[in-house]
Design an enzyme around this catalytic site. Structure first.
Site, PDB file in Angstrom:
ATOM      1  N   ASN A   1       3.935   1.727   2.683  1.00 28.72           N
ATOM      2  CA  ASN A   1       4.996   2.584   2.154  1.00 28.72           C
ATOM      3  C   ASN A   1       4.530   4.040   2.133  1.00 28.72           C
ATOM      4  OD1 ASN A   1       7.264   3.562   0.864  1.00 28.72           O
ATOM      5  ND2 ASN A   1       6.779   2.670  -1.126  1.00 28.72           N
TER       6      ASN A   1
ATOM      7  N   LEU B   1       0.857  -1.182   0.000  1.00 27.11           N
ATOM      8  CA  LEU B   1       0.000   0.000   0.000  1.00 27.11           C
ATOM      9  C   LEU B   1       0.896   1.236   0.000  1.00 27.11           C
ATOM     10  CD1 LEU B   1      -2.669  -1.036   2.664  1.00 27.11           C
ATOM     11  CD2 LEU B   1      -2.786  -1.322   0.169  1.00 27.11           C
ATOM     12  N   ASP B   2       0.920   1.940  -1.136  1.00 29.68           N
ATOM     13  CA  ASP B   2       1.663   3.199  -1.238  1.00 29.68           C
ATOM     14  C   ASP B   2       0.723   4.318  -0.793  1.00 29.68           C
ATOM     15  OD1 ASP B   2       3.963   1.995  -2.319  1.00 29.68           O
ATOM     16  OD2 ASP B   2       3.105   2.031  -4.333  1.00 29.68           O
ATOM     17  N   VAL B   3       1.088   4.989   0.279  1.00 31.62           N
ATOM     18  CA  VAL B   3       0.152   5.895   0.954  1.00 31.62           C
ATOM     19  C   VAL B   3       0.690   7.321   0.982  1.00 31.62           C
ATOM     20  CG1 VAL B   3      -1.120   6.326   3.089  1.00 31.62           C
ATOM     21  CG2 VAL B   3      -0.591   3.979   2.420  1.00 31.62           C
TER      22      VAL B   3
ATOM     23  N   TYR C   1      -2.269   5.217  -3.235  1.00 30.63           N
ATOM     24  CA  TYR C   1      -1.968   5.548  -4.626  1.00 30.63           C
ATOM     25  C   TYR C   1      -1.424   4.318  -5.347  1.00 30.63           C
ATOM     26  CZ  TYR C   1      -2.493  10.601  -3.924  1.00 30.63           C
ATOM     27  OH  TYR C   1      -2.998  11.848  -3.684  1.00 30.63           O
TER      28      TYR C   1
END
Length: 254
Positions: free
Chosen positions: A173, A129-131, A143
């Site tokens: 992340n 999970l790119d946050v 994102y």
């Protein structure tokens, strides 16, 4: 007995090793195979390799590069980038990687987590999970496509959903902290850690070994990943692949 894992995260672009700042720029820092060889000698716990442009450019995983990395690696290897199907995941595991990192494909089709877990085993399914904070009040959103597309989705709710669907681990992340080297986003980590029981790895912001020690001390058994910390050295960020020695690791795990 389980213990925290200290994990270098390597970003790959056009087969070269790069380091970004808040998912932008992308400074070339060397050859990923050479980095793997050095990390082998340093007896690294685990290695994450992410092809950061594969999904954005609509490419499938670079299977030849994965094969080369897996053949060289003497540590557990997690690979992500462009993984869209069960067949992709199965091939990556067959080539020698222990884990497959998934992001945009499973956010678009969450049930893909369950399908891949059935095919390769729950322990091999990692959801990244790119946050990033968005808006006046800094609400966290996930994102995709190397941080260029907002999903509008809440990372806490997505983490809970993926746990229920059979993910083996969540990597959280922080885009805002990526490459800044001023510490992890504690608020974000707290939010996700309190919502799930899965193994969890945090990424984005490590500038010193004390940053890693602080996370381990607070959360006990957790994966602590870093990019810049393990590829740069010193005030002027000279490129130097590095990793804590055994004595330093003992200190970090106290």
């Amino acid at each position: 007995m389980l213990r925290s894992r200290i994990i270098p995260c390597l970003l790959v672009r056009n087969k070269g090793l790069v380091k970004t700042v808040q998912f932008k720029e992308g400074k070339y820092v060397g050859d990923p195979i050479n980095a793997v060889k050095i990390f082998n000698e340093k007896e690294v716990d685990e290695l994450i390799v992410l092809d950061i442009d594969a999904t954005k450019e609509g490419r499938e995983p670079d299977f030849k590069m994965i094969e080369n990395l897996a053949n060289e690696s003497r540590m557990p290897l997690c690979y992500g980038g462009g993984v869209k199907t069960v067949e992709h995941a199965k091939k990556i595991i067959h080539l020698g990687a222990e884990k497959v990192a998934l992001s945009s494909a499973v956010i678009a089709n969450p049930n893909l987590v369950t399908e891949i877990a059935k095919a390769v085993g729950v322990q091999s399914v990692i959801v990244v999970l790119d946050v990033k904070k968005k808006g006046l009040f800094g609400k966290y959103q996930v994102y995709t496509h190397n941080g260029t597309k907002s999903t509008g989705k809440d990372p806490k709710e997505l983490a809970k959903q993926f746990e229920a669907l059979g993910a083996g681990e969540i990597v959280v992340n922080s885009i805002d902290n990526d490459g800044i080297m001023k510490g992890y986003d504690g608020k974000l980590i707290d939010m996700i850690r309190s919502a799930i029981n899965l193994p969890m790895t945090v990424l984005g912001g490590a500038g010193t070994l004390d940053d890693i020690k602080g996370i381990i001390k607070k959360y006990k058994v957790i994966g602590v990943a870093a990019g810049s910390l393990f590829v740069f050295k010193g005030k002027y960020k000279a490129v130097l692949i590095n990793y804590p020695n055994r004595e330093e690791i003992k200190e970090l795990l106290k």
